[in-house]
Design an enzyme around this catalytic site. Sequence first.
Site, short mmCIF file in Angstrom:
data_model
loop_
_atom_site.label_atom_id
_atom_site.label_comp_id
_atom_site.label_asym_id
_atom_site.label_seq_id
_atom_site.Cartn_x
_atom_site.Cartn_y
_atom_site.Cartn_z
N CYS A 1 0.94 -1.18 0.12
CA CYS A 1 -0.07 0.26 0.22
C CYS A 1 0.75 1.11 -0.09
CB CYS A 1 -0.72 -0.11 1.31
SG CYS A 1 -1.81 -1.56 1.37
N ARG B 1 4.63 0.39 -6.42
CA ARG B 1 4.38 -0.61 -5.45
C ARG B 1 3.39 -1.82 -5.48
NH1 ARG B 1 6.30 2.00 -0.46
NH2 ARG B 1 4.91 1.09 0.60
N TRP C 1 -3.23 -2.24 -1.44
CA TRP C 1 -2.75 -3.77 -2.01
C TRP C 1 -3.40 -4.59 -1.00
CZ3 TRP C 1 0.26 -8.15 -1.33
CH2 TRP C 1 0.52 -8.77 -2.55
N ASN D 1 -1.37 1.37 6.27
CA ASN D 1 -0.60 0.52 5.78
C ASN D 1 -0.50 -0.61 6.73
OD1 ASN D 1 -0.53 1.79 3.26
ND2 ASN D 1 1.62 2.23 3.42
N GLY D 2 -0.11 -1.88 6.54
CA GLY D 2 -0.07 -2.84 7.48
C GLY D 2 -1.21 -3.82 7.72
N GLU E 1 15.46 -24.64 -8.59
CA GLU E 1 15.23 -23.20 -8.31
C GLU E 1 16.55 -22.13 -8.49
OE1 GLU E 1 12.85 -21.50 -8.27
OE2 GLU E 1 13.47 -19.44 -7.69
N LYS F 1 16.82 -19.41 -11.71
CA LYS F 1 17.26 -18.41 -11.37
C LYS F 1 18.24 -17.89 -12.27
CE LYS F 1 14.36 -16.79 -9.64
NZ LYS F 1 13.49 -17.72 -9.65
N GLU G 1 17.29 -17.69 -16.37
CA GLU G 1 16.16 -16.72 -16.87
C GLU G 1 16.66 -15.29 -16.57
OE1 GLU G 1 12.41 -16.28 -14.45
OE2 GLU G 1 13.42 -16.95 -12.59
N HIS H 1 23.42 -41.52 -13.51
CA HIS H 1 22.37 -42.00 -14.46
C HIS H 1 22.73 -41.11 -15.96
CE1 HIS H 1 21.30 -44.82 -11.45
NE2 HIS H 1 21.17 -43.58 -10.58
N LYS I 1 5.95 -11.30 -16.14
CA LYS I 1 6.05 -11.42 -14.67
C LYS I 1 4.85 -12.55 -14.26
CE LYS I 1 6.89 -11.50 -10.32
NZ LYS I 1 7.79 -12.15 -9.80
C1 AGP Z 1 10.29 -17.59 -11.69
O1 AGP Z 1 11.36 -16.63 -11.32
C2 AGP Z 1 9.32 -17.14 -13.15
N1 AGP Z 1 9.48 -15.68 -12.92
C3 AGP Z 1 8.19 -18.26 -13.29
O2 AGP Z 1 8.76 -19.45 -13.47
C4 AGP Z 1 7.21 -18.05 -12.12
O3 AGP Z 1 7.66 -18.53 -10.99
C5 AGP Z 1 5.98 -18.74 -12.84
O4 AGP Z 1 5.71 -18.15 -14.12
C6 AGP Z 1 4.60 -19.07 -11.93
O5 AGP Z 1 4.13 -17.71 -11.80
P1 AGP Z 1 3.12 -17.48 -10.27
O6 AGP Z 1 4.05 -17.93 -9.18
O7 AGP Z 1 2.75 -16.41 -10.44
O8 AGP Z 1 2.05 -18.67 -10.72
#
Ligand code: AGP
Length: 610
Positions: free
Chosen positions: A2, A27, A76, A102-103, A482, A486, A489, A505, A605
Site C-alpha cells: 500500500c 509498489r 494492496w 498500511n500494515g 530453483e 534463477k 532466466e 545415470h 511477470k
Molecule cells: C520464476 O522466477 C518465474 N518468474 C516463473 O517461473 C514463475 O515462477 C511462474 O511463471 C509462476 O508464476 P506464479 O507464481 O505467479 O504463478
Amino acid sequence: MCGIIGYIGHRPATPLLLDGLRRLEYRGYDSSGIALMNGDGIKVMKRKGRLAELEALLSEDGQKLESTVGIGHTRWATHGVPNDINAHPHFAMGEDLVLIHNGIIENFSELKEYLVGSGYSFQSDTDTEVLANLILEFYEGDLLAAVTRALLRVEGTYGIVVMHKNHPRSMVVARKGSPLVVGVGKDEIFVASDLAAMVEHTRDVIFLDDNEIGIVEDGEFNHFNLDHSPIKRKTTHIDFSLEQIEKGGYSHFMYKEIMEQPQTLMDTMRGRILDDGSIKLGGLIQHMDELAKAERILFLACGTSYHAGLVGEYLIEELAGIPVEVEYASEFRYRKPVIPPNTVAFAISQSGETLDTLEALREAQSRGALALAVVNSVGSTIARESVGGVYLHAGPEIGVASTKAFTSQVTVLVLIALLLRQQRMGLDEMSVEITQAMRQLPEKATRILEDQSQILDIAKMFCRASNFLYLGRGTQYPVALEGALKLKEISYIHAEGYPAAEMKHGPIALIDRNMPVFVLAAENSTSNRKILSNTQEVRARDGVVIALVTEGDTRMDDLANHTLYIPTTHRLLVPLLAVLPLQLLSYHVADLLGLDMDKPRNLAKSVTVE
Ligand code: AGP
C-alpha cells in the site's frame, strides 16, 4: 504494497495527492482513494482498479475540490478483496473521522467484536475500518490522545494518517512496522509511506520509527513516543534520485526483493505461529475438517512456485504422513488425472493469475478435489476461485524473477505441514522445535544477505561459463532446480538442477573442467552424507565444485574448489536459507554481464497465456 500520501499547506491538495499516488503505483495496488477537508466536513472519493478510475470519479464528481488539506492511499489488499468499499480512506462511523493505513491489524477480529458490541456498524471487510472506529471510540476532542489510546490496543503493524473534521488543519500520523515519513516544505507539510511520493516537493524529511506518533498542524510537525514523551529529530536531506527511491536505494527491484526477505519472512509468519508453537491459518479455518480427513495433497504450480511445491512435498510427507503429488499445472490439466476421495489441491502462485495453474485448479476441483490456494496477490483470480487458502503477505513482487515469493511460499508450506501434523499428532516436540527455528530465520537470512563478498567472487569467476549444474538431495533438490532457474532466466546461461545421485545415470557425461557444479550440501543428515560421494564423482572428472555447506561443516573442504557457508537451521528449513546465495549468485552474474535483471528477455511477470 500500500501507499500513503498526505498534504497540509496552501496549495490545492487534490493534484498533489494524485501525483503522489502516481509515484507510488510501482509498489503494486488494486484500488485507490483520497479524502479532503472541505469546509464543513470530509469528502472521500475512492475506487477499485487503477488510478485512472479514481481520476474519472473525481471528474464525474465535478465539485471544485479546492481543499488544501487531504490524504491519499493506494491499497494492496490483505483483508477484504479489492473493491470500492474496501478501498481506503475509511470513515469511522458518522463520517467525522477518516483514516488511511498500511500494515495488518492482527487482532482486528477481537476489536471488531468489541466495537460491534459497543454499537458500531461497519461498511467494509477491512481491518483498517476497525481501527478507525476504535479511534472514534476513544475520541473526546483530542485527536492525538484518541489515536494513542487506540494504538495501545492494537497488535500488528501500521503506518497511519488520521483526520477529523473538528481539526481541519491537522492530521495525526503513527508508525509501527510500516514506513512513514514527514516532508517539511515551504509553509506546507507532506506525509508519505515512501519518499517517492514527495521528493519532488521537498527533500527535507523526518522519518518516524516504530511506536512513534506525531501531529501535523499549522505548518508544524510535533513528534512523540507513544507515551507522549517528545521527540526532537532533525530533518534529513534526501539526495537519492527518484528512480533510486522507488527501488529502495537498490539498483534493481530484484535485488531489493532479495534483500527484503528477512522482513517478508517475518510478514509471512506474523500472527500464524502462536506462543505455544501451534499454527493458526485464518484462510484454512473453514476447511479444517476436510484437511483432517485429507488422504492426498496435490500441489499445482509452474516455475518457481512448482519448486516451492516440491519442497512442500518433503515437508508434508515427513511431518504429516500424507502422500503429496506435485504437478506441473500445464501437464496436469490435460492428463485426465485421477482424483481419489479426500484429495486436497493447492494452487501455488505468486501472481494468482497464471493461466495454467488456474486451469489446473479448475480441473482438480471439477474432479472432486478441495480447491485451495497459496497466493501472494490478494483478490487475484486463483485466490477468488479457490474456496480457501493462505496469502503470502510478501508484498508485491515486481522483479520478473521470483525471489521473496519463493521463500514466503516455502514458509507457508512449512506452516501448512505443521498444521496438518498438529491435527494428526497434536502439538509435539518436533513442531515446537521447528517453529522455534522458524522464528530465527529472519536474523539468519540477514547474515547471509549482509556478506556477499564470496558470492560476488564466484560470480566473477564463472559469469562467462556456458553451462552450470546445480545438485542437491532431499529438500535441497528443489533448491537446486530453483537456483538453476534463477541463473537461466536472468543471465541466459544454460543451467540444470538435478538430484545429486542422478548424476551417475547420465548427466555425469557432461562433466569436464568447463562445467561449474554447484553442490548444495547444507545439512548433514544421513541421506545428505551421500552428497560427498556424489561430489567425489564430479571431481574425479575434473568438474569444478562450488559447495554450499553449513557453518562449521568441514566435510567438503578437501572436495570443493570453492565453499560458501550458511548458518545452521532445522534440516527441514534449510531451503529457506540455501536459496539465498543462489538468488544472489544469479543476480551478480547477470549484473556482471550487464543484463536487465528486472525485465529479462522473453519473460513476463505473470504468464496469463497457455
Ligand atoms: C520464476 O522466477 C518465474 N518468474 C516463473 O517461473 C514463475 O515462477 C511462474 O511463471 C509462476 O508464476 P506464479 O507464481 O505467479 O504463478
